[in-house]
Every structure is written in C-alpha cells, then in structure tokens.
Write a protein that holds these residues in place. Structure first.
Motif, PDB file in Angstrom:
ATOM      1  N   LYS A  72      45.084  40.059  37.863  1.00 42.13           N
ATOM      2  CA  LYS A  72      44.898  40.463  39.260  1.00 42.13           C
ATOM      3  C   LYS A  72      45.638  41.752  39.605  1.00 42.13           C
ATOM      4  O   LYS A  72      45.078  42.647  40.246  1.00 42.13           O
ATOM      5  N   LYS A  73      46.887  41.871  39.220  1.00 45.67           N
ATOM      6  CA  LYS A  73      47.685  43.014  39.667  1.00 45.67           C
ATOM      7  C   LYS A  73      47.194  44.326  39.071  1.00 45.67           C
ATOM      8  O   LYS A  73      47.193  45.366  39.738  1.00 45.67           O
ATOM      9  N   THR A  74      46.751  44.299  37.808  1.00 46.70           N
ATOM     10  CA  THR A  74      46.290  45.528  37.155  1.00 46.70           C
ATOM     11  C   THR A  74      44.784  45.693  37.196  1.00 46.70           C
ATOM     12  O   THR A  74      44.267  46.794  36.973  1.00 46.70           O
ATOM     13  N   GLY A  75      44.042  44.614  37.449  1.00 47.41           N
ATOM     14  CA  GLY A  75      42.584  44.665  37.415  1.00 47.41           C
ATOM     15  C   GLY A  75      42.015  44.700  36.008  1.00 47.41           C
ATOM     16  O   GLY A  75      40.810  44.901  35.830  1.00 47.41           O
ATOM     17  N   LEU A  76      42.853  44.476  35.003  1.00 45.73           N
ATOM     18  CA  LEU A  76      42.409  44.592  33.611  1.00 45.73           C
ATOM     19  C   LEU A  76      41.775  43.302  33.095  1.00 45.73           C
ATOM     20  O   LEU A  76      42.260  42.202  33.351  1.00 45.73           O
TER      21      LEU A  76
END
Length: 206
Positions: free
Chosen positions: A117-121
């Motif tokens: 979630k935080k990086t979108g990776l």
C-alpha cells in the motif's frame, strides 16, 4: 502431468526434511524432499520455450534452474516468524520465474498476489528493492505482523487475486511479484503427502 498420481506416490515414499531456516522463522514454512530427475528434465524441456515466449525473455539467454522439490506446509501459525506472515518476493531479477505444480486440491487454497500500500508496488526490481525493503522493515518493526498465514488484505498489503490450487495444475509467475501461499490452516498444516498441501516447487532464471 499425464500421470500426476504416480508423481504423488513418489512423494508419499520420499523422506522429507525441514527447509533450511524454518527453525529461525524464515523461508518456506515446512518440509521438502527432492523430486525425480526425470520430472525436472521434462519440466525444463517443456517450459523453456513457453517462458521465453510468454514472458518476453530473450531467446539468447541460457536457462538456469533450482532443484525440483516436493514441499509440504507444516509450521503452525503460532510458530511463524514475522517474515513468514506477510507477502514476499523470491528475487528482484527480471527473468526469475517461480514454477509450482499442485499435487493437492482446491481445499488447500492457492497462491495469492498483492500490492504494497505505501509504495504502490506489486513487483520488486533491482531499482526499487532497497527503498521497498527499507519501508517494509520499518513497518513490521513498528507493528509486528499478525501471526497467521497471509491471505486477505491488511493495513500493509492489498490482496489482488489468487490462483486457486487444483490437482495437477502448473502455475508459472515472476518471482519478483509480491505473493504468498494462501492456505487452509484446518487441513493444510500437515506432514502427510497424501493429504497435506503437497506441491512441487522449481525456480528458473535467465
């Protein structure tokens, strides 16, 4: 496989050993045994052209493979280490492929894929690996993951979908994708190859 039951019978007769690192709460949470050389040879002969065509791997690259291993999930959820309780990636190289043959049925879950979630990776590469790991470790150090086999979304990862287990189903995916085994703890924590979550695991790189 034309005769998957014969391969399963070989697994039933095999001697399984704990995966290295399992006592430290790292790596595959179970036991493994070497699969037959003939399976390994046939699998590679079949998959090399399939992988190169479908994953855009340059034809000139030579194939490298790991040992083919029978695998059984055996570690109870309350004994899992933090790294075993979240999605993971196998390698950040572009042409690393994970190959999984299910020798169990749909009752044993499947393989889930996730977005951080935080990086979108969804995929970890050489270019984003270090920054991702910095954030990942910061998160799990700040809040220890719930001690369970990961499946659905949580505050750290979004569940994108699952390839369900099916007897004699062969799955190929990039090892750089964030993924996790989705299991049924009621029946899948089982060291019996005849009734447990039996798979054959292989890794290829180019």
């Amino acid at each position: 496989m034309q005769d998957p039951k014969a391969l399963k019978e070989i697994a039933i007769q095999s001697q399984f050993e704990p995966y290295p690192g399992v006592r430290d709460g790292k790596g595959y949470p179970g036991v493994r045994a070497k699969a037959p050389e003939q399976y390994s040879f046939n699998l590679t002969e079949l998959l090399e052209p399939v992988i190169k065509t479908n994953f855009d791997v340059p034809e000139l690259l030579a194939i490298r493979k790991s040992i083919c291993m029978f695998s059984l999930t055996t570690t109870p959820a309350n004994e899992l280490g933090p790294l075993q309780c979240t999605p993971h990636f196998d390698a950040s190289t572009p042409n690393h492929m994970a190959v999984l043959l299910y020798l169990c049925d749909q009752q044993h879950g499947g393989t889930g894929f996730y977005r951080h979630k935080k990086t979108g990776l969804q995929q970890i590469t050489a270019g984003n690996r270090e920054s991702y790991l910095d954030i990942y470790y910061e998160e799990i150090n700040a809040e220890r993951p719930q001690q369970r086999y990961f499946d659905e979304s949580n505050s750290q990862f979004t569940f994108l979908g699952m390839i369900p287990a099916k007897f004699n189903r062969l799955v190929v995916y990039r090892g750089s994708l964030l993924h996790s085994a989705c299991i049924n703890p009621a029946i899948s924590i089982n060291a019996n190859p005849d009734s447990g979550r039996l798979t054959v695991n292989t890794f290829y790189d180019f």
